[in-house]
Design a protein around this motif. Sequence first.
Motif, short mmCIF file in Angstrom:
data_model
loop_
_atom_site.label_atom_id
_atom_site.label_comp_id
_atom_site.label_asym_id
_atom_site.label_seq_id
_atom_site.Cartn_x
_atom_site.Cartn_y
_atom_site.Cartn_z
N ALA A 2 0.81 -1.20 0.00
CA ALA A 2 0.00 0.00 0.00
C ALA A 2 0.85 1.27 0.00
CB ALA A 2 -0.93 0.00 1.21
N ASP A 3 2.10 1.21 0.48
CA ASP A 3 2.98 2.37 0.51
C ASP A 3 3.59 2.56 -0.87
OD1 ASP A 3 4.92 4.26 0.88
OD2 ASP A 3 5.92 3.22 2.53
N ALA A 53 -6.39 -3.30 2.63
CA ALA A 53 -5.35 -3.18 1.58
C ALA A 53 -4.21 -4.16 1.82
CB ALA A 53 -4.83 -1.75 1.53
N ASP A 54 -3.82 -4.33 3.09
CA ASP A 54 -2.73 -5.25 3.41
C ASP A 54 -3.11 -6.69 3.09
OD1 ASP A 54 -1.17 -3.14 4.25
OD2 ASP A 54 -1.58 -3.46 6.38
N GLU A 131 -10.05 -6.63 -13.95
CA GLU A 131 -11.32 -6.72 -13.23
C GLU A 131 -11.05 -6.95 -11.74
OE1 GLU A 131 -15.32 -6.97 -12.10
OE2 GLU A 131 -14.26 -5.96 -13.70
N ARG A 132 -10.11 -7.80 -11.43
CA ARG A 132 -9.76 -8.07 -10.02
C ARG A 132 -9.25 -6.80 -9.35
NH1 ARG A 132 -6.72 -13.82 -11.15
NH2 ARG A 132 -8.57 -14.84 -11.97
N PHE A 133 -8.42 -6.06 -10.06
CA PHE A 133 -7.88 -4.81 -9.53
C PHE A 133 -9.01 -3.82 -9.26
CE2 PHE A 133 -5.49 -0.73 -10.05
CZ PHE A 133 -4.67 -0.88 -8.94
N ARG A 134 -9.96 -3.73 -10.19
CA ARG A 134 -11.11 -2.85 -10.02
C ARG A 134 -11.90 -3.25 -8.78
NH1 ARG A 134 -16.13 -2.85 -10.41
NH2 ARG A 134 -16.36 -4.91 -11.30
N VAL A 135 -12.11 -4.55 -8.61
CA VAL A 135 -12.86 -5.05 -7.45
C VAL A 135 -12.12 -4.72 -6.16
CG1 VAL A 135 -13.65 -7.15 -6.28
CG2 VAL A 135 -14.11 -6.82 -8.71
N VAL A 136 -10.82 -4.96 -6.13
CA VAL A 136 -10.03 -4.67 -4.93
C VAL A 136 -10.07 -3.18 -4.62
CG1 VAL A 136 -7.67 -4.60 -4.00
CG2 VAL A 136 -8.54 -6.70 -5.05
N LEU A 137 -9.91 -2.34 -5.63
CA LEU A 137 -9.98 -0.90 -5.39
C LEU A 137 -11.32 -0.50 -4.80
CD1 LEU A 137 -8.20 0.66 -8.50
CD2 LEU A 137 -7.35 0.52 -6.15
N ARG A 142 -12.21 4.66 1.31
CA ARG A 142 -11.95 5.94 0.65
C ARG A 142 -11.21 6.83 1.64
NH1 ARG A 142 -12.82 3.93 -3.92
NH2 ARG A 142 -14.94 3.51 -4.53
N ARG A 143 -10.15 7.43 1.14
CA ARG A 143 -9.38 8.33 2.00
C ARG A 143 -9.57 9.75 1.50
NH1 ARG A 143 -4.05 4.66 2.96
NH2 ARG A 143 -5.23 2.95 3.81
#
Length: 146
Positions: A2-3, A53-54, A131-137, A142-143
């Motif tokens: 995440a960093d 995220a971790d 698609e997986r990346f979109r789902v994970v995001l 939300r920050r």
Amino acid sequence: MADRSRADLDFYAESVRDVWYADRPLADAVERVRLLERFPELRPNEEGITDVADTYAFFAVLGLRHALPAHGSGNADDAVSCGHAALTAMGMLDQNVAGAALLAEERRLQSLSLGGDAAGLREASVTAGRERFRVVLGRLPRRACS
């Protein structure tokens, strides 16, 4: 992972890219595994993994950790370990995202890879990865922007 300031992200991205070149042996696969095992995602601490995220970063690094030895080794155990890590991650995502069918898609892609006809497998995997990346995001909190 995440960093975003971490220098090892380039190493990770290069290694993911390199495992797709099945015709190019990775002479340094053992060294790459050794370096991956230093990633904080694979080095548990007393609290364990508690951040969303971790959790997803852990599975990303774990998948690559198993993909590197499987690359070009011809060892069925290495391939099974890699496939199992991917199936576990997709199963977890499916449990946390209503209506997701990521596990079924991963099973389909793994079946294609075993079927001997890998035509289009890379493109299908890239599409699935996006698609997986979109789902994970979508799962990440939300920050607020400062």
